[in-house]
Design an enzyme around this catalytic site. Structure first.
Site, PDB file in Angstrom:
ATOM      1  N   GLY A  35       0.790  -1.231   0.000  1.00 11.21           N
ATOM      2  CA  GLY A  35       0.000   0.000   0.000  1.00 11.21           C
ATOM      3  C   GLY A  35       0.819   1.277   0.000  1.00 11.21           C
ATOM      4  O   GLY A  35       0.274   2.370  -0.160  1.00 11.21           O
ATOM      5  N   GLU A  36       2.132   1.165   0.175  1.00 11.02           N
ATOM      6  CA  GLU A  36       2.968   2.375   0.167  1.00 11.02           C
ATOM      7  C   GLU A  36       2.981   2.997  -1.219  1.00 11.02           C
ATOM      8  O   GLU A  36       2.918   2.291  -2.230  1.00 11.02           O
ATOM      9  CB  GLU A  36       4.407   2.033   0.584  1.00 11.02           C
ATOM     10  CG  GLU A  36       4.531   1.662   2.046  1.00 11.02           C
ATOM     11  CD  GLU A  36       5.935   1.194   2.402  1.00 11.02           C
ATOM     12  OE1 GLU A  36       6.769   1.049   1.482  1.00 11.02           O
ATOM     13  OE2 GLU A  36       6.193   0.960   3.596  1.00 11.02           O
ATOM     14  N   ASP A 166     -25.716  27.542   6.814  1.00 10.56           N
ATOM     15  CA  ASP A 166     -25.253  27.776   8.188  1.00 10.56           C
ATOM     16  C   ASP A 166     -24.594  29.153   8.256  1.00 10.56           C
ATOM     17  O   ASP A 166     -24.424  29.822   7.233  1.00 10.56           O
ATOM     18  CB  ASP A 166     -24.279  26.671   8.654  1.00 10.56           C
ATOM     19  CG  ASP A 166     -23.182  26.420   7.629  1.00 10.56           C
ATOM     20  OD1 ASP A 166     -22.703  27.400   7.042  1.00 10.56           O
ATOM     21  OD2 ASP A 166     -22.823  25.248   7.425  1.00 10.56           O
ATOM     22  N   LYS A 189     -27.602  25.752  11.923  1.00  8.83           N
ATOM     23  CA  LYS A 189     -27.281  24.323  11.798  1.00  8.83           C
ATOM     24  C   LYS A 189     -26.283  23.930  12.869  1.00  8.83           C
ATOM     25  O   LYS A 189     -25.349  24.673  13.154  1.00  8.83           O
ATOM     26  CB  LYS A 189     -26.685  24.064  10.415  1.00  8.83           C
ATOM     27  CG  LYS A 189     -26.276  22.625  10.162  1.00  8.83           C
ATOM     28  CD  LYS A 189     -25.598  22.482   8.805  1.00  8.83           C
ATOM     29  CE  LYS A 189     -24.091  22.469   8.946  1.00  8.83           C
ATOM     30  NZ  LYS A 189     -23.385  22.276   7.670  1.00  8.83           N
ATOM     31  N   ASP A 215     -23.459  26.631  -1.130  1.00  6.76           N
ATOM     32  CA  ASP A 215     -22.557  25.989  -0.163  1.00  6.76           C
ATOM     33  C   ASP A 215     -21.197  25.783  -0.822  1.00  6.76           C
ATOM     34  O   ASP A 215     -21.096  25.691  -2.044  1.00  6.76           O
ATOM     35  CB  ASP A 215     -23.134  24.654   0.320  1.00  6.76           C
ATOM     36  CG  ASP A 215     -22.690  24.329   1.739  1.00  6.76           C
ATOM     37  OD1 ASP A 215     -21.714  24.950   2.218  1.00  6.76           O
ATOM     38  OD2 ASP A 215     -23.299  23.442   2.366  1.00  6.76           O
ATOM     39  N   THR A 223     -26.325  17.838   5.015  1.00  9.39           N
ATOM     40  CA  THR A 223     -26.696  19.246   5.207  1.00  9.39           C
ATOM     41  C   THR A 223     -27.723  19.661   4.165  1.00  9.39           C
ATOM     42  O   THR A 223     -28.759  20.254   4.485  1.00  9.39           O
ATOM     43  CB  THR A 223     -25.438  20.145   5.076  1.00  9.39           C
ATOM     44  OG1 THR A 223     -24.512  19.774   6.092  1.00  9.39           O
ATOM     45  CG2 THR A 223     -25.782  21.615   5.205  1.00  9.39           C
TER      46      THR A 223
END
Ligand code: R5P
Length: 306
Positions: A35-36, A166, A189, A215, A223
């Protein structure tokens, strides 16, 4: 100068290269079996201006680590200057501590980028403008608002109300309202977790009006779903337009975007977009990035792109 693409958004990197009438630099990006990350820059970068295009969208840590590896490879090969073009800056929402025991990841990422020799960062609409303060190197925050405003103007009625989900997006909503010569409504929110928010109150009158929700980011779509429901409960017209700068399609966000009350949805390609819905429009940031690159190379100010 040389332009390289990480693996997060090759389509955008190609579009930027086309706009600059050049090819992307050759580099091999792979993963070791464990995975490196494995990066090989296959161009001579010594004394060159280098631009690395990598959105740190999901999988965020993989894309971030790959960008760090690419920058480190270029620095060790004696590049003259390295600019990280990060159209969407992951971890941007972690800009302060809500409680003790939490990190400020936007600050951690800024330190990591600097530590591998990146000289400047170019990004779009960071979650909070103060993010610049996490960096000791220049953070060029370009805006997508002119692109999105142009795309939305023909899709909203004269009596539209601009809605901020928000308090954090109120400035952006006011900016849109100013251009559209209309009013703003804002929601109170509260975020309980990464995928749970609660709307306490809607401030502003939306009854019998069509709405434009603005947004900077859609992640899970939680949201957005809550805001749409709050607007419909307040008897807004069920023909809602939405502007979102960065649209990640995590969890059930793609389903939320098919809500029957959504009339029009516009976003950018700061992260790869696979949405194929008739009411969805994607505008590209490629030409803004290529303009920013050209101005950087010419030693000109980017202020008109902020
Ligand atoms: C919050 O401050 C942002 O502006 C977005 O409203 C939020 O991050 C979107 O996340 P989600 O789609 O998961 O609700």
């Amino acid at each position: 100068m040389l332009l390289f693409s990480g693996s997060s958004h090759p389509d955008l990197a190609h579009a930027i290269a086309n706009s600059l009438a050049m090819s992307l630099g050759r580099c091999t990006l792979q993963r070791f079996p464990d995975g490196e990350v494995s990066v090989v820059i296959e161009e001579e970068v010594r004394d060159q201006e280098v631009f690395l295009v990598q959105s740190t969208c999901p999988p965020v840590d993989n894309h971030l680590m790959e960008l760090l590896a690419m920058a480190d490879a270029c620095r060790r090969a004696a590049a003259a200057r390295i600019t990280a073009v990060i159209p969407y800056f992951g971890y941007g929402r972690s800009d302060h501590r809500n409680s003790e025991g939490r990190p400020i990841m936007a600050s951690v990422v800024a330190k990591l980028l600097e530590s591998v020799g990146i000289d400047r960062v170019l990004t779009f609409d960071p979650h909070v403008p103060q993010m610049e303060g996490f960096f000791q190197i220049p953070l060029e925050s370009l805006t997508t608002t002119p692109l999105l405003l142009k795309g939305i103007s023909d899709h909203v009625s004269k009596d539209v109300v601009v809605v901020s989900p928000d308090a954090g997006r109120l400035g952006l909503a006011l900016h849109y309202a100013d251009h559209l010569k209309t009013e703003v409504a804002v929601l109170h929110k509260q975020r309980h977790s990464g995928n749970k928010t609660q709307i306490h109150r809607l401030v502003g009158d939306v009854k019998g009006r069509s709405c434009l929700i603005v947004d900077d980011l859609i992640s899970t779509g939680g949201t957005l779903k809550d805001v749409i429901e709050a607007l419909l409960a307040a008897e807004a017209v069920p023909e809602i337009a939405i502007v979102s700068t960065h649209t990640l399609l995590c969890a059930a966000a793609a389903d939320v975007l098919q809500h029957s009350a959504i009339k029009y949805f516009i976003t950018t390609d700061t992260v790869p977009q696979s949405l194929d819905l008739p009411h969805v429009k994607v505008v590209s940031v490629a030409s803004r990035i290529s303009t920013a690159i050209e101005r950087t190379l010419a030693g000109q100010s980017l202020e008109s792109l902020y």
